[in-house]
Structure formats: C-alpha cells, structure tokens
Design an enzyme around this catalytic site. Structure first.
Site, mmCIF file in Angstrom:
data_model
loop_
_atom_site.group_PDB
_atom_site.id
_atom_site.type_symbol
_atom_site.label_atom_id
_atom_site.label_comp_id
_atom_site.label_asym_id
_atom_site.label_seq_id
_atom_site.Cartn_x
_atom_site.Cartn_y
_atom_site.Cartn_z
ATOM 1 N N GLU A 208 81.241 54.221 28.337
ATOM 2 C CA GLU A 208 80.731 55.094 29.298
ATOM 3 C C GLU A 208 82.316 55.654 30.009
ATOM 4 O O GLU A 208 83.634 54.911 30.279
ATOM 5 C CB GLU A 208 80.574 54.017 30.041
ATOM 6 C CG GLU A 208 78.833 54.194 30.310
ATOM 7 C CD GLU A 208 77.465 55.005 30.023
ATOM 8 O OE1 GLU A 208 77.550 55.931 30.318
ATOM 9 O OE2 GLU A 208 76.613 55.150 29.223
ATOM 10 N N ARG B 72 66.397 62.799 29.607
ATOM 11 C CA ARG B 72 67.104 63.972 28.577
ATOM 12 C C ARG B 72 66.767 63.386 27.561
ATOM 13 O O ARG B 72 65.933 63.014 27.132
ATOM 14 C CB ARG B 72 68.838 62.516 28.682
ATOM 15 C CG ARG B 72 69.545 63.448 29.613
ATOM 16 C CD ARG B 72 70.336 61.475 29.816
ATOM 17 N NE ARG B 72 70.188 60.583 29.593
ATOM 18 C CZ ARG B 72 71.163 59.423 29.258
ATOM 19 N NH1 ARG B 72 72.400 59.905 29.657
ATOM 20 N NH2 ARG B 72 71.013 58.374 29.246
ATOM 21 N N ARG C 178 70.697 63.023 24.584
ATOM 22 C CA ARG C 178 71.299 62.242 24.723
ATOM 23 C C ARG C 178 70.748 61.568 23.135
ATOM 24 O O ARG C 178 69.729 61.188 22.585
ATOM 25 C CB ARG C 178 70.451 60.734 25.659
ATOM 26 C CG ARG C 178 70.713 59.198 25.353
ATOM 27 C CD ARG C 178 72.017 59.265 25.701
ATOM 28 N NE ARG C 178 71.843 57.576 25.763
ATOM 29 C CZ ARG C 178 72.896 56.709 24.543
ATOM 30 N NH1 ARG C 178 72.339 57.501 23.111
ATOM 31 N NH2 ARG C 178 72.657 55.838 24.849
#
Length: 314
Positions: free
Chosen positions: A223, A267, A215
């Site tokens: 998104e 992440r 990330r």
C-alpha cells in the site's frame, strides 16, 4: 690592764667585719660569709689572748683598796698581716625568659569592667626593604614549526544496494502469451487515467468518459495511498512498475465471473492484458512487485499465479 688591749682590738675587728657584712646586699652571699667568718675568728683570737692576760692580772693584784683606774683608749694598732682579699661582687643575671606578649582581649560589656591592662608595645624591627633585580629575559631562537598539512580522507563510499528482481523462469517474447494462458477475444479496450498503486488503476473506455477504478484480480501490492496506514515497504517501487507498464498506452480488461463484477469499495474486478499479449497481473507477481492473493473463491488463473510466485521465491 695593758694585757687586755689585744682583746679590745680583736673585738673591734669583729664588730667592723660584722657591720660591713650587714651592709652588703642580700645577693652577695659569699662576701658576707667571709666577713662573718673573719669576725668569728677575731672573737676567738681575742678571747684566747686578751682574756687569759686579763684573768692573770686580776689574780696577781694585791688586796686593798682598788685604785681608780685611768682608762686611756688608744687607737688600736693594727698589726701587719696578710691583706684580706677585696670581695668581688659578681652579679648573676636572672635567667633569660621570653617576655610574654600580652594580647589585648576583645572588650566584653560587663557591669563592672576590669582594670584595663596596658600592654607594653614591643618595638617592631624594621622590615628589610627587598631589592628586586629583574633580569632581562634572554630570547632564544625557536625553530619554526612545520606547517601542518591537513589530509582529508575521502568519505566512505556509500554501499550500493542492488535490488534483486526475480526473473520469470519462462522467457517469452513481447508478443507471445504466457504458457497455458491465452488472451480471450472480445475484451474491452481501455486507457489509463491514473495509476493509484501496484494493484489499482483508474481507467476510461469508449462510451465511459468518467474514470472508473479497477482492482486487479489475484494480486496484492504494498500500500502507498491507504490513509489508515503508512506507506508499506516496496510500495513505491511497485507503483513505479505499474506506471511503467500501463501509462501512455491502451490495454484490455477481462472480467472473471467467479469473483463478481465489483468489490466492497465499488471498484471493478478485472485482469489487464497488455498490447504485447502479456497478462499484467502475472507479470507483477513474476517480477516480485506483488504477491498472489485469493480473496474468497478461487479465480480463473489462480494456479498460474501461484506457480509464478513460487518460481520468483526460488
């Protein structure tokens, strides 16, 4: 006695006139009145002539035994006089009235039916037979209509939507780093496996064969793969730009001690440096594919990211 003969004649004429008037029908009023008048006049003349003669004869008769008279009835002598007009019977027709048409009523059941009325059927006049003469239609020549020509207008041109991509103010070569930002040494080289969207990418590196999700720090792109919400506006364009810059080439990962190693989804939190020396996170903000995003604490390049976003908006 002889002098009384005119009286008898007038009386006989009176009787004849009265009897004849009585024999006439009731509708002949005028002849009846004339005959009755003739009778009355005959009576008057008889009394005026014969009556006075008879009175005088009785007065001059000597007294003594009255001899038995021998009466001889002689036929009355009709003296010539003006011929009476022959009565003309004028039959006045009754006033013409429309003969009522008797419509036979619909029989209604009753205990004692009334006497049926038999209407007199009036003769129906024969309906005239119409003579229909069909005239042959005259065909006139009609001028030929012109063949319509269909002119199809060209469809309207679709408006071309040009996407304005903000251009960074600072023009840099592909090999020079951004002003104020220097790529640190000792970074981990990695290779892309899959670009998830504009701010997330799966990578592998030497000694790490299993893909790890990274990330990017300091940016947030629309998104496209979040199952909790639909694809956001400009999300596909941001993913395409990330694939263009990261696919089919290696790059370097930089960690930031101020943000921790991983986020709540496990992440890795990293910056990505391209082989040409550009910071990928900063390029996405400067070209309008992502916006600056501070999660909790200020990060290493926060000032440069915010400046790039402001320049892109201007």
């Amino acid at each position: 006695m002889i002098e009384s003969l005119p009286l008898i004649g007038w009386l006989v004429l009176m009787i004849i006139a009265i009897r004849y008037a009585q024999s006439l029908p009731a509708t002949t009023v005028l002849p009846k009145v004339l005959l009755m008048g003739i009778g009355a006049v005959s009576l008057g003349f008889g009394l005026s002539t014969g009556g006075s003669s008879l009175i005088n004869s009785f007065a001059s008769t000597p007294t003594g035994p009255i001899p038995t008279p021998t009466v001889r009835l002689a036929a009355p002598t009709l003296t010539s006089g003006p011929a009476l007009p022959t009565p003309t019977t004028v039959l006045v027709p009754p006033p013409a009235t429309a003969k009522p048409t008797i419509q036979e009523p619909t029989p209604t059941p009753r205990s004692q039916p009334a006497a049926a009325v038999t209407p007199t059927a009036l003769p129906k006049p024969a309906a005239p037979t119409p003579t229909v003469i069909l005239a042959a239609p005259t065909l006139t020549s009609i001028p030929a209509l012109p063949t319509p020509t269909t002119v199809r207008a060209p469809p309207p041109a679709k408006p071309t939507i040009q996407e304005t991509i903000p251009t960074p103010t600072h023009t840099r070569t592909s090999t020079s780093p951004p002003p104020g930002i220097t790529q640190p040494a000792g970074l981990t080289e990695a290779k892309p496996v899959r670009v998830v969207d504009g701010d997330t990418v799966d990578v592998v590196w030497s000694g790490q064969e299993k893909p790890v999700s990274v990330r990017l720090i300091g940016i947030n792109a629309p998104e496209t793969v979040d199952p909790r919400q639909p694809v956001q506006c400009f999300g596909r364009e941001a993913s395409a730009k990330a694939s263009e810059l990261l696919s089919k080439q290696s790059f370097y990962l930089e960690a930031d001690p101020t943000q921790g190693d991983r986020d709540s989804f496990g992440r890795l939190l990293r910056y990505i440096w391209l082989l040409d020396g550009r910071l990928f996170n900063l390029v996405m903000i400067a070209e309008g594919y992502a916006r600056e995003y501070t999660f909790n604490l200020p990060y290493k390049y926060q000032a440069q990211f915010k400046q790039a976003q402001q320049e892109a908006l201007d």
